[in-house]
Scaffold this motif. Structure first.
Motif, mmCIF file in Angstrom:
data_model
loop_
_atom_site.group_PDB
_atom_site.id
_atom_site.type_symbol
_atom_site.label_atom_id
_atom_site.label_comp_id
_atom_site.label_asym_id
_atom_site.label_seq_id
_atom_site.Cartn_x
_atom_site.Cartn_y
_atom_site.Cartn_z
ATOM 1 N N SER A 83 0.840 -1.195 0.000
ATOM 2 C CA SER A 83 0.000 0.000 0.000
ATOM 3 C C SER A 83 0.876 1.247 0.000
ATOM 4 O O SER A 83 2.005 1.234 0.519
ATOM 5 C CB SER A 83 -0.944 0.012 1.207
ATOM 6 N N VAL A 84 0.345 2.344 -0.574
ATOM 7 C CA VAL A 84 1.091 3.600 -0.624
ATOM 8 C C VAL A 84 0.125 4.726 -0.949
ATOM 9 O O VAL A 84 -0.873 4.542 -1.649
ATOM 10 C CB VAL A 84 2.215 3.523 -1.687
ATOM 11 N N GLU A 115 -3.899 0.193 -2.500
ATOM 12 C CA GLU A 115 -3.457 -1.032 -1.833
ATOM 13 C C GLU A 115 -3.908 -2.240 -2.628
ATOM 14 O O GLU A 115 -4.974 -2.233 -3.261
ATOM 15 C CB GLU A 115 -4.004 -1.091 -0.405
ATOM 16 N N TYR A 116 -3.073 -3.249 -2.647
ATOM 17 C CA TYR A 116 -3.482 -4.511 -3.266
ATOM 18 C C TYR A 116 -2.779 -5.669 -2.590
ATOM 19 O O TYR A 116 -1.688 -5.523 -2.052
ATOM 20 C CB TYR A 116 -3.253 -4.499 -4.779
ATOM 21 N N SER A 117 -3.484 -6.802 -2.603
ATOM 22 C CA SER A 117 -3.021 -7.989 -1.887
ATOM 23 C C SER A 117 -2.846 -9.142 -2.861
ATOM 24 O O SER A 117 -3.570 -9.258 -3.860
ATOM 25 C CB SER A 117 -4.035 -8.367 -0.798
ATOM 26 N N PHE A 118 -1.890 -10.001 -2.556
ATOM 27 C CA PHE A 118 -1.630 -11.167 -3.394
ATOM 28 C C PHE A 118 -0.896 -12.208 -2.562
ATOM 29 O O PHE A 118 -0.475 -11.937 -1.428
ATOM 30 C CB PHE A 118 -0.802 -10.784 -4.627
ATOM 31 N N TRP A 139 3.873 9.196 -0.349
ATOM 32 C CA TRP A 139 4.069 9.160 1.108
ATOM 33 C C TRP A 139 3.512 7.843 1.638
ATOM 34 O O TRP A 139 2.570 7.267 1.086
ATOM 35 C CB TRP A 139 3.325 10.335 1.757
ATOM 36 N N GLY A 140 4.097 7.332 2.692
ATOM 37 C CA GLY A 140 3.503 6.242 3.450
ATOM 38 C C GLY A 140 3.455 4.897 2.755
ATOM 39 O O GLY A 140 2.419 4.244 2.745
ATOM 40 N N ALA A 141 4.598 4.449 2.194
ATOM 41 C CA ALA A 141 4.628 3.117 1.579
ATOM 42 C C ALA A 141 4.682 2.040 2.658
ATOM 43 O O ALA A 141 5.310 2.213 3.706
ATOM 44 C CB ALA A 141 5.830 2.988 0.657
ATOM 45 N N THR A 150 -3.466 -2.737 6.981
ATOM 46 C CA THR A 150 -3.847 -2.064 8.210
ATOM 47 C C THR A 150 -3.411 -0.603 8.101
ATOM 48 O O THR A 150 -2.834 -0.181 7.097
ATOM 49 C CB THR A 150 -3.205 -2.714 9.442
ATOM 50 N N SER A 151 -3.703 0.177 9.124
ATOM 51 C CA SER A 151 -3.356 1.585 9.079
ATOM 52 C C SER A 151 -1.835 1.761 8.997
ATOM 53 O O SER A 151 -1.064 0.875 9.356
ATOM 54 C CB SER A 151 -3.922 2.319 10.293
ATOM 55 N N TYR A 152 -1.437 2.916 8.538
ATOM 56 C CA TYR A 152 -0.044 3.192 8.218
ATOM 57 C C TYR A 152 0.883 3.083 9.427
ATOM 58 O O TYR A 152 0.589 3.606 10.503
ATOM 59 C CB TYR A 152 0.052 4.585 7.601
ATOM 60 N N ILE A 153 2.022 2.398 9.229
ATOM 61 C CA ILE A 153 3.059 2.225 10.249
ATOM 62 C C ILE A 153 4.334 2.891 9.740
ATOM 63 O O ILE A 153 5.003 2.351 8.846
ATOM 64 C CB ILE A 153 3.320 0.733 10.526
#
Length: 315
Positions: A83-84, A115-118, A139-141, A150-153
């Motif tokens: 995600s980014v 965001e994408y999931s695989f 920002w926020g990769a 989940t929310s940005y870490i």
């Protein structure tokens, strides 16, 4: 960022929601400093260019030409979510090192978290110019080893972990003989079950609402370890907000979802000794991770008209 033992609130869906999330790790060492990422081609990278989604001037401008790209090493296998946050002009491709798992993005003038999931194996993640030129802010990769974002870490030079969040010591007045458990909730992702409800602390007596791993809503009631009501409704998305009510009374059990009575049963005793509410299955397992926009516990069973009104969406 919140103080210790202070619940986080999520506004991403337009309304305030109580947010509980599982432990997760941002596997990218540099989530904001893109001068630390490797480059292919000649992209122009300008740090601290604009205002990022966190409200400070720490976004990065990247000007891409032709097939320019930037990438960050991350070796991971299994369920992966990339995600980014991006905004700008043009189009880019989010991809892995081999170009097997890709998401093509058309940029806009507003910040969007893509965001994408695989499921697979990767050694890095990339942002690649797709057609012509692009001028973007980033920002926020984040890369997580799970099936949803989940929310940005934030990370600054090393992988960073956020601990799981739990809500404890919720002790409302509860009537074991009859009542209604109501929640407006949504799941963070599919593939994991999440529970909340009333219990006696032992798991023998419970009234639960569960978001199932398969994407359904389940109502579960047990009395002295005997299941008296267990129904699952699957014709919905648990990623959306759903208004759910479980009503219990001697020989009268119902599950209402979004203004419709989905299941009913007219045989069974009610639980005994209900004295606590928790964001789990009453036995400390199947913790609830998701958004909670509404939660109510009624000491009396409501009528069908009242339950329909409680769970309906206003027009």
């Amino acid at each position: 960022i919140t103080e210790t033992n202070t619940p986080r609130l999520d506004y991403s869906t337009g309304a305030e929601a109580f947010l509980l999330e599982p432990q997760s790790t941002n596997l990218l060492p540099y989530s904001e400093d893109y001068t630390q990422w490797s480059v292919i081609g000649t992209p122009t990278i300008t740090s601290n260019y604009g205002i990022s989604p966190d409200g400070t001037q720490n976004s990065t401008r990247i000007q891409f030409n032709n097939s320019d790209r930037i990438y960050e090493g991350v070796s991971v296998s299994g369920d992966i979510t990339y995600s980014v946050y991006l905004k700008g002009v043009g189009g880019v491709r989010l991809r892995d090192n081999a170009g097997i798992y890709v998401l093509d993005v058309t940029l806009t003038d507003q910040w969007v978290r893509y965001e994408y999931s695989f499921n697979g194996t990767i050694t890095n993640v990339q942002i690649q110019q797709s057609v012509g030129t692009s001028d973007l802010e980033i920002w926020g990769a984040q890369v997580e080893q799970q099936s949803y974002a989940t929310s940005y870490i934030p990370s600054e030079g090393s992988q960073t972990t956020r601990n799981q969040e739990l809500c404890v010591d919720a002790t409302p007045v509860i009537n074991s003989e009859e009542g209604v458990l109501y929640a407006e909730i949504s799941a963070l992702g599919l593939g994991e079950s999440a529970s909340l409800g009333l219990s006696d602390g032992s798991g023998a007596n419970r009234v639960l609402i569960l978001l199932t791993s398969g994407g359904g809503v389940r109502a579960f009631i047990a009395t002295n370890s005997v299941i008296v009501f267990d129904e699952t409704y699957t014709s919905l998305s648990t990623l959306d907000n759903n208004k759910i009510a479980v009503s219990y009374k001697l020989n009268q059990f119902t599950l209402w979802i979004n203004g419709v009575k989905r299941f009913t049963d007219t045989i069974g005793n009610t639980p005994i000794g209900l004295n606590q509410f928790s964001f789990d299955n009453g036995s400390g397992a199947s913790n609830f991770f998701g958004n909670t926009k509404g939660l109510k516990i009624y000491p009396k069973a409501l009528s069908d008209v009242e339950l329909e009104t409680l769970t309906s969406w206003s027009s």
